[in-house]
Design an enzyme around this catalytic site. Structure first.
Site, short mmCIF file in Angstrom:
data_model
loop_
_atom_site.label_atom_id
_atom_site.label_comp_id
_atom_site.label_asym_id
_atom_site.label_seq_id
_atom_site.Cartn_x
_atom_site.Cartn_y
_atom_site.Cartn_z
CB SER A 12 -0.87 0.05 1.27
OG SER A 12 -1.91 -0.84 1.17
CG HIS A 46 -2.36 -2.01 -3.63
ND1 HIS A 46 -1.41 -2.96 -3.41
CD2 HIS A 46 -2.84 -1.67 -2.43
CE1 HIS A 46 -1.33 -3.21 -2.11
NE2 HIS A 46 -2.19 -2.44 -1.49
CG HIS A 65 -4.68 -6.99 0.86
ND1 HIS A 65 -4.97 -6.09 -0.13
CD2 HIS A 65 -3.54 -6.57 1.45
CE1 HIS A 65 -4.03 -5.16 -0.14
NE2 HIS A 65 -3.15 -5.42 0.79
CE1 TYR A 94 -8.50 -5.46 2.34
CE2 TYR A 94 -6.58 -6.13 3.61
CZ TYR A 94 -7.19 -5.25 2.73
OH TYR A 94 -6.49 -4.20 2.22
CD GLU A 95 -8.18 -6.73 -2.10
OE1 GLU A 95 -8.61 -6.45 -3.22
OE2 GLU A 95 -6.96 -6.79 -1.83
CB ALA A 148 1.74 -0.20 4.66
CG MET A 156 -4.38 -6.00 7.54
SD MET A 156 -5.74 -4.92 7.07
CE MET A 156 -5.85 -3.85 8.51
CB SER A 157 -0.33 -8.02 2.80
OG SER A 157 0.82 -7.28 3.19
CG ASN A 159 -0.20 2.34 11.78
OD1 ASN A 159 -0.14 1.99 10.60
ND2 ASN A 159 -0.60 1.54 12.74
CG HIS A 163 -6.53 2.17 3.30
ND1 HIS A 163 -5.43 1.32 3.30
CD2 HIS A 163 -6.81 2.40 2.00
CE1 HIS A 163 -5.08 1.06 2.05
NE2 HIS A 163 -5.90 1.72 1.24
N1 HPA Z 1 -2.34 -3.01 11.34
C1 HPA Z 1 -2.52 -3.82 10.26
N2 HPA Z 1 -2.14 -3.49 9.05
C2 HPA Z 1 -1.54 -2.31 8.88
C3 HPA Z 1 -1.32 -1.43 9.94
C4 HPA Z 1 -1.75 -1.80 11.24
O1 HPA Z 1 -1.60 -1.09 12.24
N3 HPA Z 1 -0.70 -0.34 9.43
C5 HPA Z 1 -0.55 -0.57 8.09
N4 HPA Z 1 -1.06 -1.76 7.75
#
Ligand code: HPA
Length: 267
Positions: free
Chosen positions: A28, A58, A80, A82-83, A110, A205-206, A229, A241
């Site tokens: 991302s 993306h 991903h 989750y999609e 990310a 998440m990937s 973050n 996001h």
């Molecule tokens: N959690 C999950 N996926 C992420 C995060 C997070 O804090 N930051 C960027 N992708």
């Protein structure tokens, strides 16, 4: 001809026959790295089975060409779990990289940090991972090859090369453990505390399903997280996001320098 062989032929027809030395998967907000490649861009829509990346940030295209004089195949976007609920959604694209003769894969993502010493804008090289999402991209695979060993799944040789490149660029690249949560909701503060107790240094998440698929296909691989973050509950900033996409460029510039040096140094 199998679909993978057909797609490999289409890509060779457009971008040339030489096998890419490296596959790169961009996470991302990191899609612009593909623009650095001198080569041919093929939209995923021309490549049946490649993910219709539905997540903003993306770029859904494959770019095959030269970066620092090395032949690379860059996946500008990923899908991903989750999609769609399918953990093997990246399998066709990775199989096609393999069919092109690619032997090594570098994944980027990310991620949220669990370590105060890794604030937003930092990078983390994955030393290992925890598949906490409770699924696996090889569920349903009938062959015995499904029992993939995951010791040293994150290739020590590629990692050493990336660390040397980071050092040469004067960029910190600590190693750490990435914990895969399914998403798409972010983690709760309690889940972040649990992940820390389990030994994770970052959450995302990937990437983990792609590492498993890469090892299944016999690709050597390594992965780098761009920290966007702190994990939920570890700081006052809000997690979204939008925030991920806004923060990714901070680390992306450093990641691009490391990848360029890594390719140029010929490891
Ligand atoms: N959690 C999950 N996926 C992420 C995060 C997070 O804090 N930051 C960027 N992708």
């Amino acid at each position: 001809m199998s679909r993978n062989a057909e797609l490999a032929r289409l890509i060779r027809d457009r971008a040339g026959a030489a096998p890419p030395e490296y596959g790169l998967v961009l996470g991302s907000g990191l899609g612009h790295l593909a623009a650095a490649v001198e080569g041919v861009a093929i939209p995923y829509s021309d490549l049946p089975g490649f993910p219709h990346a539905g997540v903003s940030g993306h770029v859904p295209q494959l770019v095959v060409g030269a970066l620092e004089g090395r032949r690379v195949a860059v996946l500008g976007g990923r899908a991903h779990y989750y999609e769609s609920g399918r953990a093997d959604v990246m399998r066709p694209a990775l199989e096609v990289l393999k069919a092109l003769g690619t032997e090594r894969l570098i994944l980027t993502n990310a991620a949220g940090s669990l370590r105060a010493a890794m604030p937003p804008g930092s990078l983390m090289l994955l030393s290992d991972h925890i598949a906490f999402a409770g699924t696996n991209p090889l569920i349903g695979e009938p062959s015995e090859a499904r029992f993939v060993p995951m010791t040293e799944a994150h290739d020590p040789g590629i990692r050493a090369g990336l660390k040397a490149a980071a050092e040469a660029e004067g960029i910190a690249l600590p190693e750490g453990v990435y914990c895969w949560f399914s998403g798409p909701s972010f983690e709760t503060p309690a889940e972040i505390r649990a992940a820390r107790i389990l030994g994770a240094d970052a959450v995302g998440m990937s990437t983990v399903p792609e590492v498993i698929l890469a090892r299944f296909l016999g690709l050597r691989c390594a992965a780098v997280s761009v920290i966007t973050n702190m994990g939920a509950g570890l700081s006052d900033e809000s997690i979204s996001h939008e925030h991920t996409k806004a923060m990714a460029p901070l680390g992306a510039a450093k990641l691009e320098r490391i990848l360029r040096r890594f390719l140029a140094q010929g490891t």
